[in-house]
Structures are given as structure tokens and as C-alpha cells.
Design a protein around this motif. Structure first.
Motif: not given
Length: 594
Positions: A492-498
């Protein structure tokens, strides 16, 4: 009329008479012969006063000119007309109404492989902003500060300090405030920004950032309007070219907002969200990864066979390996039959919308006939040798596309809303339209990601805007590649903000020694400055005197009292975040709160 004007008029008349009697082609404006082209800028790409139309959606891509009068069905083979070849970029092609044979377009290039171990977000970011780039910027920044300072004072920045500056900029994009100074004010203070660099030092570095030596005459290359930031752009482009290119690529323009007047490359594009700014030609993958780019510096005034748009596509495709069956998509600003043939010779397939004045003599069914046949009607013509096809499709309005890979088949159905019937309908759609709408939006996706958490920092120097733009492109590229790698390995990938927050935090807090080693091995390197003491700030009087929650925490070290300014064993107030004396002689803690 005075004597001088009468004499000049007599000389002009005599010159005109000599040209007419000589029998050659007239060189006087308004006296041109039969070969003179009345419509000098028939091709909008070659017109210096032309403004590009905004990008349109799937149902109305490529709006055509007003429909022509109805006529008979054109024959199977139409000779090109003279009117359709007046511009320099047009060539003669023969078109026939027949089925298009799809060539072998099996992709032979390198494919992205899953990583053995997933790197950290900072490691992804450093693929694009390398140590070499930071060292070069550090040297030029220190040199520029000496050259521009009245006292020749060196700002003495380091690679680590530049990393902190970049991290602070990324942090500012996550919590945007209306000005740089606001991040240090008590009421709107952001600790991750204000605790790691003082406000004055931050402003000093901003005014000293530089990328090349202004006093070196070799840097000012003739015709290069971006010479002040050219070394940084070349190094950043080199890192982007190391990305494994994907099978499908889209080419379009980017706009970097800039409304200043002192800039040699500022452009105005009507219909854009930010019409004033810098225009950048970009080649992106379908998921938005920027693989190659070129800053537009203005027209050269020279006409070429492919036109300005075709030259841009060829330039951006030179970095694609030839003979690997890559696919390129672009809009009607770039498309022409000559461009499709040029790319086909390198085994690069092209698909895109095309304007009605670049059909190279292809006679298609007029707009009224297609409208009478209803939504989903189309007309197709194939080049005599079968190298390309032009398809005109009517949805809400007619759109014309040119392709060297596919044409009509296989057809599918698109879901459309009908106002008269007030219901959704299934409209027949040629395959070239489906492929175009699937793979064309890479540059637009990159623009959307850039605008999410980009901090707009004002500056009088225009090239600083390009520097901030490259930082955000590096971050978005790193995040998109990270997402693809996570998808390949099933994580699972982090979103752009995190993702941006983690990169910013690592750039600010990591104190590893970086950059070139010092010449004197016994002298410690200045690239790792000591950790700054945290700046303590006060709180409003209404808060510090509310008689609630001010719990003192005794400190084990001697410090400076906020009230009496003496060095003593102080006590920290958890709520006010200040150091105060709490002794029998000076009860500053009690006096501060009551």
C-alpha cells in the motif's frame, strides 16, 4: 508637401517603374505576382500572433471550422488541392477510401521491473535532486553573494542548509500561509519551518540562490535565453531521462505561472488557468511521470517542413529508442501528416487530433452530412501507401484525428447523455478516439498533482520560478514512481500529502555529512551545521493568566529566565512553553502568570 517628401516620392515611383519594366517578381508590398501567398500565416503553428485554443474534453476535442456547403460524395482517390498546401508544412499525399490495415506494433522496448527492496521516499526524491546538483548550486550561490554584496560578503551556505531550505519549501506547500514571514509570527507559527532556520537567514538564502556565474562570458551563449538556470535544467533533465520510458507517451505543454514583466521568455496562452507564464513542452507517461521536457524560449522566425509543433515532437522523441514501437499522442497543435511520416520512419506510432488546414489534401465528408447521419457517424480516409489514416467522427461536434497505428476498427460504444431524450445513449466510437482519450492525459495529470501542494513564493527573478517548478516536478515524479513500485510488489502506497511531508521532514532533520570532502582533512566539514536551539515564544496575556493548566516542569539545566533575563535554574511551563525562575529570591513564574 515639402521638397524633401516630394523627392522621396519621386524616387519610390521611379523604383516601382523599373521593377515593372524589368518583368521580374515584384518586391514592393502590394504589387505581388501570381505566386505570392496572400495568407502568409495559414498554418496557425507558424503564426507568431497565434494563441492556442484550450484543451477540450472527449466529446468536443478538436473543434472544426464552420461546415462547407453540401456536395457530391468525393471519389475514392482525391488529388490534393492547392489551397490545402499553401503553408510550408503541407506536402502532397494521396488518400483513398478503404480499410486501414493495422501494422505490427508489438512493443519491443524495456519494461519496468519491480524493485527488490522498496526505497524510502527521500531516496526516490534524490533520484532527481542529486548531490551533484546541490553542490553546484551551493558554489554558485556563494559566488553570487560575493559578486552582488557591496561588502563582498559570502553567504557561506552549505549543502545541508540548501536541503533544509528545500524541505522548508515543501513544508510550506502542505500548510500554505499568505507570505513567507507569517511562518515565523507568533500567531501563525509553524514549528517545522521556524525551529530550523531563522527568518532573516531564510530571506538571505532566497535572495542569493543562483545557478551560474554571471561574469563568465562563456555562460552567456548566443540565443539561449535561459542561460541563468541552464546548468540546473540540464542536470535535472538528465535525471528525468534515466526513467525507463513507457510504451505510451503523451506530448503537451505546461504553463508555469509568472506575471512579472522582466522576463525574456514569458508567454501568454489564452484560455489557460494561468495564461501568463513560462511554456514548457513536456513528454509524460500515461500516469503523469515527466520523462523529457524543453523550455519554450520564443519563436525563431524560421519556417521548417514540420512546423514548430512538429519540431517539438521530433525533439522530445529523439530520447526514445528507435525501432521499439513506442506510441506517441499529441493534440492538434502538433499534428500533421508530415510529422506522422517522419515518426513512422523511426518506428514510432503517432495518434492525435489534427486541424482542418493540415489534412494534406484529404477530402473528408462535410460536417452537415455527418450531423444528419447522427451521433457516432464517421468518415475515414487512408493514405495511398497505407502508412496513416484520418478519421472524422461526429459526437457533440465533429473531431478529426490522424493515426499511423489504428483507425476505425475495432469499434466500441461510448456512453453519452442526450438532452432531447433526457437519457444516456450508446454512441459508436472509432478505436482511434478511444485510444487517444485513454493515453493523452499524462501532462494534465502531472499538472493536477503539481498544483495540490505547491507553494507560490514570489520573487523578482524569473528563473527562481523555474527552480521551484523543478523541485515540485521531482517530488511528483518520485511519488508516481513510488506508487508504481508499490503496485508491482503489492504494498500500500502513501498518498501525495504524506509522501511530501516525509520527504520534507527527512531533508530538514537528517544531519548526515554530505557534499564534497574538505581539502583539509583535519578541518571538520561545514556541510553539517549543528542543531539549532529551539526558539521559545510567548503567548497572549489572556492565555498565560487564565489560571488553568500551567503546570511547571523543573529543568535540570541552568537557562535564561524569560522575565528577569538572568541565568538560573529555570522551570518550564508546559502550556506557555517558556522558561521562568521559581526561586525564593525571584518568583518570576508566579509573577508571569498572576
Amino acid at each position: 508637401m515639402n521638397r524633401k517628401n516630394r523627392w522621396d516620392g519621386d524616387k519610390d515611383i521611379q523604383k516601382i517603374l523599373e521593377i515593372i519594366l524589368d518583368g521580374n517578381e515584384s518586391e514592393v508590398e502590394g504589387l505581388g505576382g501570381e505566386d505570392e501567398d496572400e495568407d502568409e500565416f495559414d498554418d496557425p503553428v507558424l503564426d507568431p500572433d497565434y494563441q492556442e485554443e484550450p484543451y477540450e474534453s472527449e466529446s468536443d476535442i478538436g473543434e472544426e471550422e464552420p461546415p462547407q456547403p453540401e456536395g457530391e460524395e468525393p471519389p475514392n482517390e482525391e488529388p490534393p488541392t492547392a489551397a490545402s498546401h499553401r503553408s510550408t508544412g503541407q506536402e502532397r499525399f494521396l488518400w483513398r477510401k478503404k480499410a486501414f490495415e493495422t501494422p505490427d506494433h508489438t512493443f519491443k522496448g524495456e519494461r519496468v521491473q519491480p524493485p527488490d527492496e522498496l526505497p524510502t521516499p527521500l531516496q526516490y526524491f534524490r533520484r532527481f535532486i542529486t548531490d551533484e546538483m546541490l553542490v553546484a548550486m551551493m558554489e554558485q550561490t556563494n559566488l553570487y553573494s560575493v559578486q552582488t554584496s557591496a561588502t563582498h560578503k559570502n553567504v557561506q551556505t552549505t549543502v545541508k542548509e540548501l536541503e533544509i531550505l528545500i524541505g522548508m519549501y515543501l513544508r510550506m506547500g502542505l500548510c500554505q500561509l499568505p507570505g513567507n514571514r507569517v511562518y515565523w509570527e507568533n500567531d501563525t507559527r509553524i514549528g517545522m519551518v521556524a525551529d530550523n532556520m531563522s527568518r532573516d537567514r531564510f530571506q538571505t538564502l532566497l535572495t542569493s540562490l543562483h545557478f551560474t556565474d554571471n561574469e563568465a562570458p562563456s555562460n552567456r551563449q548566443k540565443g539561449d535565453k535561459c542561460w541563468k538556470i541552464r546548468p540546473w535544467l540540464d542536470m535535472f533533465r538528465k535525471q528525468c531521462l534515466q526513467i525507463t520510458p513507457m510504451e505510451h507517451n503523451s506530448i503537451d505543454e505546461q504553463m508555469v505561472s509568472f506575471r512579472g514583466t522582466r522576463c525574456p521568455i514569458r508567454q501568454y496562452v489564452k484560455g489557460k488557468p494561468h495564461p501568463w507564464g513560462f511554456k514548457i513542452w513536456a513528454r509524460c507517461s500515461p500516469d503523469g511521470i515527466l520523462c523529457d521536457f524543453q523550455v519554450y524560449e520564443g519563436g525563431t522566425g524560421k519556417r521548417t517542413t514540420l512546423g514548430m509543433g512538429g519540431d517539438v515532437v521530433v525533439k522530445l522523441c529523439e530520447t526514445l529508442p528507435s525501432g521499439q514501437n513506442y506510441k506517441v499522442f499529441a493534440d492538434n497543435l502538433f499534428s500533421s501528416a508530415a510529422l506522422v511520416r517522419e515518426l513512422r520512419q523511426r518506428q514510432i506510432f503517432y495518434r492525435g487530433t489534427v486541424r482542418s488546414n493540415r489534412l494534406a489534401g484529404c477530402q473528408l465528408e462535410d460536417d452537415k452530412s455527418l450531423a444528419k447521419r447522427g451521433r457516432g457517424s464517421f468518415d475515414c480516409r487512408v493514405e495511398k501507401e497505407g502508412s496513416m489514416a484520418i478519421v472524422k467522427w461526429h459526437d457533440n461536434r465533429p473531431v478529426t484525428l490522424i493515426s499511423s497505428q489504428t483507425a476505425v476498427e475495432p469499434q466500441d460504444k461510448a456512453r453519452r447523455w442526450s438532452k432531447p431524450q433526457k437519457a444516456f445513449l450508446d454512441v459508436i466510437r472509432p478505436n482511434v478516439v478511444k485510444e487517444y482519450n485513454t493515453f493523452m492525459g499524462g501532462v494534465d495529470l502531472m499538472d493536477r498533482c503539481l498544483l495540490r501542494y505547491k507553494y507560490h513564493m514570489r520573487s523578482r527573478r524569473w528563473y527562481i520560478y523555474l527552480f521551484w517548478h523543478t523541485l515540485m516536478v521531482a517530488l511528483v515524479n518520485a511519488w508516481l514512481i513510488y506508487k508504481n513500485d508499490c503496485k508491482l510488489i503489492g504494498e500500500r502506497a502513501l498518498n501525495l500529502r504524506r509522501f511530501q511531508a516525509e520527504v520534507a521532514t527527512c531533508l530538514i532533520l537528517i544531519q548526515a555529512r554530505r557534499g564534497r570532502p574538505s581539502l583539509d582533512m583535519n578541518t571538520p566539514s561545514p556541510s553539517a551545521p549543528p542543531t539549532r536551539k529551539r526558539v521559545r515564544v510567548g503567548v497572549p496575556d489572556d492565555v498565560r493568566k487564565d489560571h488553568f493548566g500551567h503546570w511547571p516542569v523543573k529543568s535540570t539545566e541552568r537557562g535564561r529566565c524569560t522575565v528577569c533575563k538572568t541565568n538560573a535554574t529555570t522551570t518550564l511551563c508546559e502550556k506557555c512553553d517558556v522558561h521562568l525562575c521559581f526561586t525564593e529570591e525571584r518568583n518570576c513564574f508566579k509573577g508571569y502568570h498572576f
